[in-house]
Design an enzyme around this catalytic site. Structure first.
Site, PDB file in Angstrom:
ATOM      1  N   SER A 290       0.815  -1.209   0.000  1.00  8.77           N
ATOM      2  CA  SER A 290       0.000   0.000   0.000  1.00  8.77           C
ATOM      3  C   SER A 290       0.859   1.274   0.000  1.00  8.77           C
ATOM      4  O   SER A 290       1.600   1.518  -0.927  1.00  8.77           O
ATOM      5  CB  SER A 290      -0.952  -0.050   1.203  1.00  8.77           C
ATOM      6  OG  SER A 290      -1.895   0.978   1.166  1.00  8.77           O
ATOM      7  N   ASP A 301      10.518   5.159  -9.493  1.00  2.60           N
ATOM      8  CA  ASP A 301      10.087   5.758 -10.765  1.00  2.60           C
ATOM      9  C   ASP A 301      10.774   7.090 -11.038  1.00  2.60           C
ATOM     10  O   ASP A 301      11.026   7.455 -12.196  1.00  2.60           O
ATOM     11  CB  ASP A 301       8.570   5.973 -10.767  1.00  2.60           C
ATOM     12  CG  ASP A 301       7.795   4.695 -11.034  1.00  2.60           C
ATOM     13  OD1 ASP A 301       8.447   3.640 -11.237  1.00  2.60           O
ATOM     14  OD2 ASP A 301       6.557   4.744 -11.044  1.00  2.60           O
ATOM     15  N   LYS A 315      -0.314  -4.137  -3.619  1.00  2.00           N
ATOM     16  CA  LYS A 315      -1.643  -3.579  -3.330  1.00  2.00           C
ATOM     17  C   LYS A 315      -1.756  -2.219  -4.019  1.00  2.00           C
ATOM     18  O   LYS A 315      -1.207  -1.228  -3.559  1.00  2.00           O
ATOM     19  CB  LYS A 315      -1.873  -3.431  -1.837  1.00  2.00           C
ATOM     20  CG  LYS A 315      -3.251  -2.858  -1.482  1.00  2.00           C
ATOM     21  CD  LYS A 315      -3.415  -2.720   0.025  1.00  2.00           C
ATOM     22  CE  LYS A 315      -4.787  -2.148   0.381  1.00  2.00           C
ATOM     23  NZ  LYS A 315      -4.932  -0.726   0.010  1.00  2.00           N
TER      24      LYS A 315
END
Length: 550
Positions: A290, A301, A315
């Protein structure tokens, strides 16, 4: 001409859309009518009297279970459970309890530092006899735990028996709001490497991470290990603010996209960062989920950190809590979340087959800001995969994790603490050879045995052989194999001494120095931490990991 055609198509589509929505609403009404009728007839005709709250709650939870594991209903009786999940707070004494199989009693396992249990002097191994006038010797863990919790400010009398002395004690304890620390430990490791262990994204946790990071910089940290292993997540906004510590203002961290427009939201960094150049290694594992995946995935990223460890849980679903009638609540999955590269890291397809994991071959490829390939649909795959050490079977059962486990190791720790008023600092503490030999002999004398995986598989093989009719012809071979599979506990203890001793040392350290001490002590043999430190020290390799593969 094209404009007129578009208008005609739109006019044709609108009635179809309205009809589809109308049919859907009719179907909803129909099914609710059926449910209402079924329950009314059950209530009227069923042989026993129904409990409306219990039965309707079960029906609602059954419906939500068919959707995904994160959409949940909380009746009034469970509302505090939701509050604890959202805030990280609950009212109680601040201690873990466990069921002691040999004593057939619930005992104190771990008092939390600075909380009522520790302040009252409760110790690991204390046997809980009663709470006020209610006897607890015939209760199990859940019953005792629920009685220890209550409203903040309320007091009760706890009666215990301390095994080391055999004395019974009565302690008056006042419950408080308990909030476990988001940062159980942070500090300096080798050669300017700072370390932060972060375990929950609750309200205000980003401020705590910021405070710890600033303090580490003052202590001379030139690189950072940010440990998100076993962090199940929490607040999305806290994740954004933590990423903001190392990423400039105005950067997209996560975007929520759902069916209802109102649930769509973009989260961008809002403040000026603390440090945008310090090398960072983020530690993750299969229990990182999460908000932890938003944090680790966004830093990956944006090419702001390297990720080390094992693939995360996966998740990629966002939930919101809603108030329901009669003080009940529901937590509903309303959106998928997408991190800066555009990928959603949801690893399970709940619609198709309950919890079917997305196959690697079906995971779409995205790219980090610098052009590195990353994939959607399978959690966060670390830049450097380092598997953790597996626990030997004998250590698993000694730790009390197995169903047939004994408490021989637990009792050894309790007795060791009773004989040692103090120990060396957490990162320096070691059991002596004499200590190990005492533990080894205690295990042997206790008659400890465990069920190796190989023996279970052997028993299944014997069943299959008998069923298929070739057991008698191969009896000698089976008997010879069975003899080889019989484990020698003394030999197994010697073979796995290092990891078993480490397990004992951590348990002992946790009694004296609580969770922070146990984490600090465990760093010395944590191979994932060691690899992160190595990579941070090797500037060339660190930079290479952040470059696209050629």
């Amino acid at each position: 001409m094209m404009k007129r055609l578009f208008v005609q198509v739109l006019l044709l589509c609108c009635p179809l859309l309205m009809t589809a929505q109308g049919n859907h609403n009719l179907e909803v009404g129909k099914q609710l009518d059926i449910f209402n009728s079924v329950y009314k007839n059950l209530d009227l005709l069923y042989v026993d009297t129904l409990n409306p709250e219990e039965n309707i709650t079960a029906a609602i939870k059954g419906m939500l279970k068919a959707l995904d594991p994160f959409t949940e209903y909380y009746p009034e009786s469970e509302s505090k459970q939701l509050e604890m999940m959202l805030t990280g707070k609950y009212a109680g004494i601040g201690a873990l309890v466990k069921y002691h199989l040999k004593r057939k009693r619930v005992v104190i396992d771990e008092p939390y530092e600075g909380n009522p249990a520790a302040e009252a002097g409760l110790q690991k191994g204390d046997i809980i006899l009663s709470i006020d006038d209610s006897v607890m010797t015939d209760k199990y863990t859940n019953d005792v735990s629920s009685r220890l919790r209550g409203d903040a400010g309320t007091s009760f009398v706890l009666k215990i028996m301390r095994p080391s002395t055999g004395k019974e004690m009565k302690l008056k304890i006042t419950r408080r709001n308990i909030k476990l620390p988001e940062l159980p430990f942070y500090g300096m490791l080798d050669d300017g490497v700072g370390y932060i262990n972060f375990n929950q994204f609750t309200e205000g946790s980003a401020r705590e991470v910021r405070r710890a990071f600033v303090e580490l910089k003052k202590q001379g940290a030139t690189s950072l290990v940010f440990d998100l292993r076993d962090n199940g997540g929490g607040s999305e906004m806290e994740a954004v603010d933590i990423v903001n510590l190392w990423v400039p203002k105005g950067q997209l961290v996560v975007e929520n996209r759902g069916k209802v427009k109102q649930t769509n939201r973009r989260y961008e960094t809002r403040l000026e960062p603390v440090d945008t150049i310090m090398p960072i290694a983020v530690l993750v594992n299969e229990h990182t989920a999460s908000a932890s995946e938003i944090t680790s995935g966004s830093l990956q990223d944006l090419d702001r950190a390297i990720v080390v460890g094992t693939r995360t849980y996966g998740k990629g679903l966002a939930q919101i809590p809603l108030d329901m009638p009669y003080n009940s609540n529901v937590k509903i999955t309303t959106a998928h979340y997408y991190i800066p590269s555009g990928r959603c890291i949801q690893a399970f397809n709940y619609k198709r087959n309950g919890n079917e994991r997305v196959a690697d071959s079906l995971q779409a490829v995205f790219h980090t800001r610098g052009g590195r390939e990353v994939k959607a649909g399978g959690g966060i795959l670390p830049d450097v995969v380092i598997e953790k050490d597996t626990l030997p079977n004998i250590a698993y059962y000694l730790s009390g994790s197995g169903i047939d486990s004994t408490e021989v190791a637990f009792d050894y720790v309790v007795d060791y603490v009773a004989c040692h008023p103090s120990i060396a600092p957490a990162k320096e503490f070691r059991l002596t050879d004499a200590d190990w030999q005492e533990f080894r002999q205690r295990v042997i004398d206790s008659g400890f045995s465990y069920d190796p995986v190989s023996r279970k598989q052997f028993d299944e093989l014997v069943k299959t052989a008998k069923f298929e009719g070739y057991y008698e012809g191969a009896r000698e071979a089976f008997d010879a194999l069975q003899a080889k599979l019989k484990h020698d506990v003394a030999s197994d203890l010697d073979s796995h001494r290092e990891i078993i001793q480490q397990m004992l040392e951590l348990d002992i350290v946790s009694v004296y120095y609580y969770q922070r001490g146990m984490i600090e002590a465990g760093l010395r043999f944590d191979k994932q931490v060691k690899e992160a430190i190595r990579l941070l020290k090797d500037e060339a390799e660190y930079k290479k990991l952040l470059q696209p593969k050629r």
